[in-house]
Design a protein around this motif. Structure first.
Motif, PDB file in Angstrom:
ATOM      1  N   CYS A  35    -167.994 -54.336  29.465  1.00  9.68           N
ATOM      2  CA  CYS A  35    -167.200 -52.933  30.026  1.00  9.68           C
ATOM      3  C   CYS A  35    -167.042 -52.428  31.392  1.00  9.68           C
ATOM      4  O   CYS A  35    -166.168 -52.449  31.961  1.00  9.68           O
ATOM      5  N   ARG A  65    -164.152 -52.599  34.319  1.00  9.15           N
ATOM      6  CA  ARG A  65    -163.798 -51.343  35.018  1.00  9.15           C
ATOM      7  C   ARG A  65    -164.124 -51.609  36.502  1.00  9.15           C
ATOM      8  O   ARG A  65    -163.041 -50.991  37.243  1.00  9.15           O
ATOM      9  N   ARG A 122    -158.029 -50.689  33.665  1.00  9.17           N
ATOM     10  CA  ARG A 122    -157.961 -49.382  33.278  1.00  9.17           C
ATOM     11  C   ARG A 122    -158.206 -48.793  31.847  1.00  9.17           C
ATOM     12  O   ARG A 122    -158.140 -47.706  31.745  1.00  9.17           O
ATOM     13  N   TRP A 130    -166.379 -45.867  40.509  1.00 12.60           N
ATOM     14  CA  TRP A 130    -167.314 -46.702  39.380  1.00 12.60           C
ATOM     15  C   TRP A 130    -168.316 -47.463  40.194  1.00 12.60           C
ATOM     16  O   TRP A 130    -168.133 -48.172  40.948  1.00 12.60           O
TER      17      TRP A 130
END
Length: 433
Positions: free
Chosen positions: A232, A236, A241, A387
């Protein structure tokens, strides 16, 4: 002449199922081309847990006492002969991540840059080959210099230990065309210090380039243990998205959503039906299992508002039912990256996969990934970035133990919760704090 007395060190040694002993062992000097590394952080992996609980991992049973552990980082404490001349970037005091697979560097797979497929490869903490190659749950170890990767300044030892499972996902993502492979020029460096030196004989490996990449609009991850969560967070960081996940553990799904690994409306908890008849212990018939997998997939896609399915599915459990579901939950023309190692033989809805051109992509460990994994871990350190992959990876570390308490660490990992009821994701073994 009196015998030379070697120094000793402690190691966590597995002798059989749940028979793990912390023992004193002789510490030999590094051989030619090796460095001696003081281990600072080792992450416990699912394969380590299988060995601890059963004395085997799938078909590979331990035949002699074995030191487990292969997700590791540490500090170089000594250089063997020839290292200083061939590896200018490695010195005493250099912080390094340890790539655990030792390849032959001479076969067709090594020459083509796919050394993870090397038939002569020996992997730290694996019982596949004999004599076994001891792993990293010890105070110090000797390891080939070309498999030691210097750490960026802003990457911690714990983060560097997780470069190993991150490499697994990076390799799977390259195989699935989600991110590019390194350019062939970087793989064909002839300098002995190159971490890609296994490439020999001038063969150029097939690579996935940015020209044939297409960032998926959505991905689905089966299983949100540490590997699934890394899938995950890598997705990202690559710009995907819409990220969803399926698991049977609501607490793990809640963690994934709370920490931003999975979209708020992207977590689906699968109700696990009884696999065996309580009275006869007969496993569910394949046809019934396939029917149930399709029904579960339809329910999950409806819940996740993704009726057309997902561009890329990361199957991180290895469970037969999840692999079956993955075929139905992939979009037409989609891809399934088979990351989890579990059921050796699986009944599959192959007609569904063929008619909808769903690609099932095998993925085994990694090759030529460590430099990129460490770069990713160190590149997102600015607090204003949307992120921060390194920060997210750090959040996976939920429990820490000293080497002397390794058996307790495995027991905690096996339970899935600690004495306070907290979910166990990634356990790190390190020196006393």
């Amino acid at each position: 002449m009196s015998p030379v007395l070697l120094p000793t060190q402690l190691a966590a040694v597995l002798h059989g199922p749940r028979d793990l002993r912390v023992e004193s062992r002789a510490l030999f000097p590094p051989h030619h081309g090796e460095c001696q590394v003081q281990l600072v952080a080792t992450g416990l992996c699912g394969s380590d847990l299988h060995y601890f609980l059963a004395g085997r991992n799938g078909d590979f049973a331990i035949q002699a006492p074995l030191v487990l552990g292969h997700e590791a980082a540490g500090v170089i404490t000594a250089l063997g002969p020839g290292v200083a001349a061939q590896h200018a970037n490695l010195k005493v005091g250099t912080r390094v991540a340890i790539e655990a697979g030792v390849m032959c560097r001479n076969c067709k797979h090594c020459s083509a840059g796919r050394y993870n497929l090397c038939k002569g490869l020996r992997f730290c903490s694996s019982a596949k080959t004999f004599p076994h190659l001891d792993g990293t749950l010890q105070e110090k170890m000797n390891h080939p210099a070309h498999l030691l990767h210097p750490l960026p300044e802003n990457v911690s030892f714990e983060q560097a230990a997780l470069a190993e499972p991150l490499s697994v996902l990076l390799h799977a993502s390259r195989r699935a065309g989600v991110c590019p492979s390194p350019p062939s020029s970087s793989l064909l460096q002839k300098h002995p210090s190159s971490t890609s030196r296994p490439l020999l004989n001038g063969h150029t490996p097939a690579v996935t380039t940015s020209e044939n990449l297409s960032t998926p609009k959505n991905i689905l991850v089966y299983g949100v243990g540490a590997i699934g969560l890394l899938a995950c967070t890598l997705a990202r960081s690559l710009g995907v998205r819409r990220i969803c996940a399926i698991d049977i553990n609501q607490d793990r799904l809640d963690f994934a959503v709370r920490e931003g690994f999975v979209d708020k409306d992207g977590a689906y908890c699968l109700t696990l039906p009884p696999r065996f008849n309580a009275h006869t212990s007969i496993k569910e018939e394949p046809s019934a299992a396939l029917k149930r997998a399709k029904e579960n997939s339809v329910a999950a896609l409806e819940f996740l508002h993704e009726s057309e399915g997902f561009d890329v599915v990361y199957e991180c459990t290895g469970a037969e039912s999840c692999i079956q579901m993955a075929v139905h939950s992939a979009a037409t023309g989609g891809k399934i990256a088979l990351v989890g190692m579990g059921s050796p033989n699986v009944h599959l809805p192959l007609a569904t996969a063929a008619l909808r051109e769903v690609d099932l992509i095998g993925s085994f460990r990694y090759a030529n990934t460590y430099p990129e994994a460490l770069r990713l871990l160190g590149s997102n350190s600015a607090p204003d970035l949307e992120w921060d992959l390194g920060l997210k990876v750090s959040k996976l570390v939920t429990h820490r133990f000293e080497l002397a308490d390794t058996k307790s660490a495995f027991e905690t990992l096996a339970k899935g919760r600690d004495e306070n009821g907290r979910v166990v994701l990634k356990v790190i073994i390190g020196p006393p704090r």
